[in-house]
Design a protein around this motif. Sequence first.
Motif, PDB file in Angstrom:
ATOM      1  N   TYR A 230       0.804  -1.223   0.000  1.00 22.38           N
ATOM      2  CA  TYR A 230       0.000   0.000   0.000  1.00 22.38           C
ATOM      3  C   TYR A 230       0.842   1.280   0.000  1.00 22.38           C
ATOM      4  CZ  TYR A 230       0.754  -0.486   5.098  1.00 22.38           C
ATOM      5  OH  TYR A 230       1.300  -0.652   6.345  1.00 22.38           O
ATOM      6  N   VAL A 231       2.112   1.178  -0.323  1.00 18.81           N
ATOM      7  CA  VAL A 231       2.957   2.373  -0.379  1.00 18.81           C
ATOM      8  C   VAL A 231       2.775   3.050  -1.729  1.00 18.81           C
ATOM      9  CG1 VAL A 231       5.310   3.274  -0.219  1.00 18.81           C
ATOM     10  CG2 VAL A 231       4.612   1.320   1.197  1.00 18.81           C
ATOM     11  N   ASP A 232       2.539   4.371  -1.717  1.00 21.26           N
ATOM     12  CA  ASP A 232       2.342   5.095  -2.973  1.00 21.26           C
ATOM     13  C   ASP A 232       3.685   5.439  -3.620  1.00 21.26           C
ATOM     14  OD1 ASP A 232       3.358   7.305  -1.579  1.00 21.26           O
ATOM     15  OD2 ASP A 232       1.380   8.178  -1.235  1.00 21.26           O
ATOM     16  N   ALA A 233       3.626   6.043  -4.808  1.00 23.95           N
ATOM     17  CA  ALA A 233       4.850   6.312  -5.571  1.00 23.95           C
ATOM     18  C   ALA A 233       5.791   7.243  -4.810  1.00 23.95           C
ATOM     19  CB  ALA A 233       4.488   6.911  -6.931  1.00 23.95           C
ATOM     20  N   GLU A 234       5.235   8.256  -4.167  1.00 22.89           N
ATOM     21  CA  GLU A 234       6.069   9.179  -3.398  1.00 22.89           C
ATOM     22  C   GLU A 234       6.749   8.457  -2.242  1.00 22.89           C
ATOM     23  OE1 GLU A 234       5.641  13.386  -0.877  1.00 22.89           O
ATOM     24  OE2 GLU A 234       3.913  12.528  -1.947  1.00 22.89           O
ATOM     25  N   GLY A 235       5.997   7.593  -1.571  1.00 22.62           N
ATOM     26  CA  GLY A 235       6.571   6.832  -0.469  1.00 22.62           C
ATOM     27  C   GLY A 235       7.639   5.855  -0.923  1.00 22.62           C
ATOM     28  N   MET A 236       7.423   5.212  -2.079  1.00 26.31           N
ATOM     29  CA  MET A 236       8.417   4.282  -2.607  1.00 26.31           C
ATOM     30  C   MET A 236       9.739   4.981  -2.871  1.00 26.31           C
ATOM     31  SD  MET A 236       7.188   1.187  -2.731  1.00 26.31           S
ATOM     32  CE  MET A 236       8.415   0.404  -3.790  1.00 26.31           C
TER      33      MET A 236
END
Length: 319
Positions: A230-236
């Motif tokens: 559930y990690v979004d692109a910014e978090g990745m």
Amino acid sequence: MARASKKAARGRAVPKPAKVAAGELVTLLDFVRYAVSRFVEAKLAFAHGTTDPVAEAAFVVGEALHLHPDQFEAFAHARVTAAEAKVILDLIDKRVTTRKPAAYLVNKIYMRGLPFYVDERVIVPRSFIGELLESHFGDDGEAGSLVDDPSAVGRVLDLCTGSGCLAILAAHHFPNAVIDAVDISKGALEVAARNVREHGLEHRVTLHRGDLFAPLGNNSYDLIISNPPYVDAEGMAALPPECRAEPKLAFDGGSDGLDVVRRILRDAPEHLAPEGGLLCEIGRGRDLLDEAFPELPLLWLDTEESEGEVFWIAAADLG
């Protein structure tokens, strides 16, 4: 290429192992204090079963000495042998220099007091669902419970099972349930199989390889639990080195982090018994999910260390 690699290595400034003279550190607490200082100095990230440098240091020291976390306090002032000291110091140095999660260095993590084997094939377990199984699925319909009787739960599904820890915790909490556990990763299922064997649950936990509900046919469940990517692109892009050591597949939830969650919500009604429900962890995506599914009466559940990162929805409310 060789010159570029050397330059990159210099840029990382990997800390050198510290020198500790014999006799400078004596007790378990001495080694914990030393480890905390090294971890803070190195600016390590803590999100893999421990949430701060003190807890991480106690975990590393305890595991080096083959002590369960519950035993640490009893031996905190005990002296450490020279051979044991070397093992502890080597682990501390590896944690600092490699930036790998401590759980990978000792191949173990604890959830709700139970030990689980882990390695780089699986994400290090740290789901809040284990706590919620205890706090919201209690006996005899106690206040706040989401099921009337845990012993009446007959079938449980764990989607994105990884190391199998949630499936095993579910088996302990629902004594009469059989559990199906699904993951798309062959390596993860190998780790899960080891944990299922070590907990003696081969007769109750069945592992399936596939994409979410795909390998399950028309099976129906009283409870579906899931800790999906559930990690979004910014978090990745901002993951610390410790998390980058874990399988990317276990984190990446698409541009907004909800790709897999949307699919679970879409298909869960076909696999839930009429009185069943879905328990799903989504990290910090609550606002996005509420906006995407305003018609769903999602019940957001808190734990000791989280607020609104796990939702519950009854089968009847999924349609």
